[in-house]
Design an enzyme around this catalytic site. Structure first.
Site, PDB file in Angstrom:
ATOM      1  NE  ARG A  81      28.833   8.004   7.391  1.00 39.87           N
ATOM      2  CZ  ARG A  81      27.522   8.264   7.684  1.00 39.87           C
ATOM      3  NH1 ARG A  81      26.802   7.214   7.222  1.00 39.87           N
ATOM      4  NH2 ARG A  81      27.642   8.033   9.145  1.00 39.87           N
ATOM      5  CE1 TYR A 124      22.730   2.570  18.161  1.00 33.77           C
ATOM      6  CE2 TYR A 124      23.989   2.467  20.591  1.00 33.77           C
ATOM      7  CZ  TYR A 124      23.325   3.441  19.142  1.00 33.77           C
ATOM      8  OH  TYR A 124      23.386   5.048  18.991  1.00 33.77           O
ATOM      9  NE  ARG A 171      30.951   7.853  14.635  1.00 32.35           N
ATOM     10  CZ  ARG A 171      29.849   8.015  13.869  1.00 32.35           C
ATOM     11  NH1 ARG A 171      29.337   8.404  13.068  1.00 32.35           N
ATOM     12  NH2 ARG A 171      28.810   7.158  14.837  1.00 32.35           N
ATOM     13  NE  ARG A 212      31.781   2.794   5.314  1.00 29.76           N
ATOM     14  CZ  ARG A 212      30.681   1.217   5.222  1.00 29.76           C
ATOM     15  NH1 ARG A 212      31.153   0.813   3.962  1.00 29.76           N
ATOM     16  NH2 ARG A 212      29.658   2.196   5.250  1.00 29.76           N
ATOM     17  CG  ASP A 272      30.771   2.074  15.766  1.00 23.27           C
ATOM     18  OD1 ASP A 272      31.103   2.964  14.833  1.00 23.27           O
ATOM     19  OD2 ASP A 272      29.492   1.478  16.097  1.00 23.27           O
TER      20      ASP A 272
END
Ligand code: CP3
Length: 347
Positions: free
Chosen positions: A29, A151, A25, A38, A75
């Protein structure tokens, strides 16, 4: 060209000093420039599906820190999204999917339809290979079938994957069908990334740790082994890393039975255990606690030395034990890179 890429040489069985470094990662952010790009993209998946912007955020941490490797920005949930199970990212909550409930839901997933979105991601890889420094290794990735399935069945993240574990016990035939689709889609997706210029791959199995031994064999080891074998048939010599997070005592078996070339170790794995069971037998990557990188200071420096001194004597890639968190001060990352690259760290 590839010979210049230092990180790849650990897969020839070489221990490098200082060890190569990248961080899971590393785009994200915690970087103000990521937040700015973004915002321009709109949604998170729009960012993943806009090659110019996805390539831009991939390059941001390379410009700042000069990591030895760059990981494609995308992702793990691109795969279910591309297969036709729409994924939404809800601000502040994470991913949401309409859960798969039946064999009919699984049968509707389409590998043929996925080609379009897989092609967009491959275009990002192509741009990256052009724009990255020649010495930077480019890592492609996907989620492992078990983790992606949690998921798809659960509809969102969970701490115990209960919905998916129950589904797999109740209806192993349908669950196997889902895993088979994910194996096949992952091979197509990763093959596209390699043909577009990825030098190596990492398979993220973030929830591998929730399964008992028989299910670990069936839903973690077997599908991973098939993906690795198919890709190595298509691309002999291609390095593939596994990240069976939380696998604990299954780790050595994962190494022997999946055919991966290296294992990314999570934060909870004791260094002496890694040294005794994995290090020297496979490439080891890891395993600094991402929260220690948030804290910084002397405890961070002590732990970095300990990790490098214990694992750096064998083929090793410095990394975190899980992804960077958004609270991480960017200057702590700069300090970490400086520290890992300082001469005499092994001393
Ligand atoms: O820099 C990189 O590492 C490359 C890109 C990357 C992302 N996700 C970007 C991302 C990679 C390799 C991933 C992997 C991923 N995605 C995993 C496996 C690794 C792990 O962390 O366990 C998983 C389980 C996911 C699924 C996922 N994506 C979740 C649960 C979330 C929401 C939680 C969160 O951190 O927001 C995401 C979103 C996501 N993926 C973000 C990023 C940068 C944040 C989205 C944003 O900008 O709002």
């Amino acid at each position: 060209m590839k010979a210049q890429r230092r990180l790849l040489t650990v897969f020839d069985g070489r221990a490098l000093s200082p060890p190569p470094i990248w961080l899971m990662r590393q785009a994200g952010r915690y970087l103000p420039e990521y937040r700015a790009t973004r915002a321009k993209a709109g949604g998170f998946l729009d960012l993943c599906y806009t090659p110019a912007l996805a390539a831009e955020v991939t390059l941001q941490p390379i410009r700042r820190y000069g990591f030895d490797a760059s990981i494609l920005f995308a992702d793990i949930l691109v795969v279910p999204d591309a297969l036709g199970q729409a994924v939404r990212f809800v601000e502040g909550e994470g991913p949401r999917l309409d859960p798969l409930r039946s064999a009919a839901d699984v049968a509707r997933l389409s590998i043929a339809a996925a080609a379009q979105k897989f092609g967009i991601v491959a275009e990002t890889v192509q741009r990256l290979r052009q724009d990255l420094p020649a010495e930077t290794t480019l890592i492609g990735f996907c989620g492992a079938p078990w983790t992606v399935a949690t998921y798809m069945i659960g509809g969102q993240g969970s701490n115990d994957q209960a919905a998916t574990r129950s589904f797999a016990y109740r209806d192993p035939v349908t669950f196997q069908a889902l895993v088979d689709v994910l194996v096949e889609a992952s091979v197509v997706y990763l093959d596209g990334q390699v043909r577009a210029g990825a030098d190596m791959l990492q398979i993220f199995d973030s929830w591998a740790g929730s399964l008992p031994e028989d299910e670990f064999d069936r839903w973690v080891i077997a599908p991973t082994r098939k993906i690795v074998a198919d890709l190595k048939r298509l691309h002999p010599g291609l390095p593939v890393m596994g990240f069976p997070r939380g696998a604990g005592l299954h780790g050595a078996r994962f190494m022997r039975e999946t055919g991966v070339d290296g294992i990314s170790c999570d934060t909870s794995m004791p260094l002496q255990h890694i040294r005794g069971t994995l290090s020297g037998r496979t490439v080891v990557q890891g395993n600094l606690d991402p929260l220690l990188l948030v804290a910084g200071g002397a405890p961070l420096e002590r732990r970095v030395r300990e990790i490098v001194r214990t694992l750096g004597v064998n083929p090793f890639i410095f990394n975190l034990g899980h992804g960077i968190v958004p609270e991480t001060p960017p200057e702590h990352v700069a300090r970490l890179v400086e520290l890992v690259r300082s001469p005499g760290l092994l001393g």
